[in-house]
Design an enzyme around this catalytic site. Sequence first.
Site, PDB file in Angstrom:
ATOM      1  N   LYS A  97       0.845  -1.205   0.000  1.00 57.34           N
ATOM      2  CA  LYS A  97       0.000   0.000   0.000  1.00 57.34           C
ATOM      3  C   LYS A  97       0.881   1.256   0.000  1.00 57.34           C
ATOM      4  O   LYS A  97       0.604   2.219  -0.707  1.00 57.34           O
ATOM      5  CB  LYS A  97      -0.909   0.004   1.243  1.00 57.34           C
ATOM      6  CG  LYS A  97      -2.023  -1.032   1.153  1.00 57.34           C
ATOM      7  CD  LYS A  97      -2.714  -1.269   2.482  1.00 57.34           C
ATOM      8  CE  LYS A  97      -3.713  -2.428   2.376  1.00 57.34           C
ATOM      9  NZ  LYS A  97      -4.288  -2.850   3.650  1.00 57.34           N
TER      10      LYS A  97
ATOM     11  N   GLN B 153      -4.288  -1.547   9.908  1.00 52.23           N
ATOM     12  CA  GLN B 153      -4.150  -2.891   9.345  1.00 52.23           C
ATOM     13  C   GLN B 153      -4.653  -3.937  10.350  1.00 52.23           C
ATOM     14  O   GLN B 153      -4.224  -3.966  11.501  1.00 52.23           O
ATOM     15  CB  GLN B 153      -2.673  -3.143   8.984  1.00 52.23           C
ATOM     16  CG  GLN B 153      -2.428  -4.438   8.262  1.00 52.23           C
ATOM     17  CD  GLN B 153      -3.096  -4.510   6.883  1.00 52.23           C
ATOM     18  OE1 GLN B 153      -3.055  -3.566   6.101  1.00 52.23           O
ATOM     19  NE2 GLN B 153      -3.749  -5.622   6.596  1.00 52.23           N
TER      20      GLN B 153
ATOM     21  N   ASP C  21     -11.080   2.574   4.337  1.00 48.28           N
ATOM     22  CA  ASP C  21     -11.313   1.123   4.255  1.00 48.28           C
ATOM     23  C   ASP C  21     -12.817   0.812   4.190  1.00 48.28           C
ATOM     24  O   ASP C  21     -13.210  -0.301   3.860  1.00 48.28           O
ATOM     25  CB  ASP C  21     -10.744   0.427   5.509  1.00 48.28           C
ATOM     26  CG  ASP C  21      -9.403  -0.244   5.228  1.00 48.28           C
ATOM     27  OD1 ASP C  21      -9.128  -0.545   4.055  1.00 48.28           O
ATOM     28  OD2 ASP C  21      -8.645  -0.457   6.200  1.00 48.28           O
TER      29      ASP C  21
END
Length: 295
Positions: free
Chosen positions: A55, A99, A122
Amino acid sequence: MPNNPLILRGKEVSEAIKADLVQRIAVLAKRGIKPGLTAVLVGDDPASQVYVRSKERQSGKLGFNSEVLRLAVDTTESELLSLINNLNKHELVHGILVQLPLPEQIDAQRVIEAIDPAKDVDGFHPVSVGKLVLGLAGFVSCTPAGILEIMRYYNIDPEGKHVVVVGRSNIVGKPMANLLIQKRALGNATVTLVHTRTPDMGLYTRQADILIAAAGVPEFIGADMVKEEAVVIDVGINRVDDPGTEKGYRLVGDVDYKAVLDKVSAITPVPGGVGIMTIAMLLSNTVKSAENSLK
Ligand code: NAD
């Protein structure tokens, strides 16, 4: 008779998405804005490190202000919440990504809910999920959003089709099913969602015009579970031992690719299908957030 199915290549779709992002980023640059994405990684889970590095690399390539905050495995929940609180206020940060999975002393749901929904790239915050279900504009969970982009790119219209989604996770199955029933383009499907408590799953998957597999079980969907000419979207990314390879393992999907290839009209390979789309959509959500910050 051998079939010649269309191979749905995520790389091609993600390149098209990134080309569009480059233009939008140039428009933002004229207004003095660089999309800012901050990823928070707690602990040293090897798979998470790989994802976060990827990412970071891809957002860096597009000229984002990207940053990874690496925290010790024994970070407390209140330390993490206070960091998120600071990132929420930071005006150069348009997207915050924590994460998962998090170490067990931290309640992941509480952390997700601490993120400002305006920076929830997200799409995991209950506000984002609620908007998705209601068909309102908001951040859509990246993997299902990427699957819709694959459908858009390859002109696979779910309207009026029977779509069977395998798996009911919060990040793939549930949002996927909810997106496909929306009354708009890339929606209007009849959706069945099957899961571990569904007796005789094949009864449903064999009726699917479009089958979306997101269970995380290596190659468990064989030819006997797929309808002739179906479109198959394989979300699964599973490691299976393979001593013949350098790494000692290889990646396979939830679908037995070789077994179904002769039967289907289109299919995503693993790797090279859905996997690559998730990061593309994360980048897209971050650019959207940066654009929203101008409004
Ligand atoms: P998860 O474990 O959170 O959820 C899996 C779901 O599948 C559960 O709802 C479970 O009920 C269902 N399920 C499990 N076994 C089943 C079975 N035998 N029959 C029917 N249903 C079954 O997983 P997830 O996070 O949704 O991920 C699913 C898969 O997709 C994994 O392989 C994961 O690695 C992959 N994944 C890929 C991407 C990507 O492409 N970027 C993103 C997220 C997840």
